[in-house]
Write an enzyme that holds these catalytic residues in place. Structure first.
Site: not given
Ligand code: PGA
Length: 254
Positions: A13, A15, A100, A102, A170, A176, A215
């Site tokens: 991904n 992003k 996701h 985010e 996730e 991250g 991660s």
């Protein structure tokens, strides 16, 4: 490490990263995959929408798939700036990430919205990668399983199959950050998700791949991918560098 007949999927991904010059990363991934490995694992890259067309051209004739990172649930209409599943499919995408964290955090996506988008993906023949995951606070409060099971129960459409649906667990706090849950924690969540899927879609649950994301790096991929019920990875940062992404795919090398 194929588990119960489920073919592993390693998905990148990107992003909001990548300009036209980044298509070279996709080419490097395509060229760096050993043919042996591709018998055992599916490989997917989800670049920004602006690059889907050129990435599809770059992987033409190879087994690498290209996907979107988001979609609008509707087929078309007055939704300025949005992209439908049909548009992604028209470009040659075969997967799309749905919900996701985010998107949930910065664009206020709800579980009902995720459900609608998953239906949109299926309508256009795309495989939807439905993301679930708890925040740090939710984990500390001991609510991880309640949170991810509720996200799954609302997000996954009736009649979902192993062909049109992938789940990605996730944990928000692992994305991250360089932090990951322990293999035992991941095993517990994935087993619970598989059980919940069974309640939702019956025996087909055994065919749905459940990815771990957050991660994942070349250095930890082998350990994470070996966990029971982990059928691959959703990779953010490490998917931007071809060697790192290939290092993760290589976790599946025999
Ligand atoms: P990360 O992101 O690998 O950079 O932690 C994962 C994701 O957001 O899908």
């Amino acid at each position: 490490m194929t588990k119960a007949g489920r073919r592993p999927l390693v998905a990148g991904n990107w992003k909001m990263n990548g300009l036209r010059s980044s298509v070279s990363v996709v080419e490097a991934v395509r060229n760096g995959l050993s043919p042996d490995l591709l018998c055992d694992v599916d490989v997917l890259i989800c670049p920004p929408s602006t690059l889907i067309s050129s990435c599809v051209a770059a992987v033409y004739g190879s087994p690498v798939a290209i996907g979107g990172q988001n979609l609008h649930a509707k087929r078309n209409g007055a939704f300025t700036g949005s992209i439908s599943a049909e548009m992604l499919a028209d470009l040659g995408a075969s997967y799309v990430i749905v919900g996701h964290s985010e998107r949930r955090a910065y664009h206020h996506e709800t579980d009902d919205g995720v459900h609608a988008k998953a239906l949109g993906a299926r309508r256009a023949g795309l495989c939807g990668i439905i993301c679930v995951g708890e925040t740090q606070d939710e984990r500390e409060e001991g609510r991880t399983l309640d949170i991810v099971r509720a996200q799954l129960a609302i997000g996954v459409p009736k009649g979902a199959t192993g062909a049109d649906t992938v789940i990605a667990y996730e944990p928000v706090w692992a994305i991250g950050t360089g932090l990951t849950p322990t293999p035992a924690d991941i095993a517990e969540v994935h087993a619970s998700l598989r059980e919940m899927l069974g309640q939702l879609i019956g025996p087909e649950a055994a065919k749905v791949r459940i990815l771990y994301g957050g991660s994942v790096k070349p250095g930890n991929a082998r350990e994470l991918m070996a966990v029971e019920n982990v059928d691959g990875a959703l990779v953010g940062g490490a998917s931007l560098v071809a060697d790192d992404f290939l290092g993760i795919v290589n976790a599946y090398a025999r």
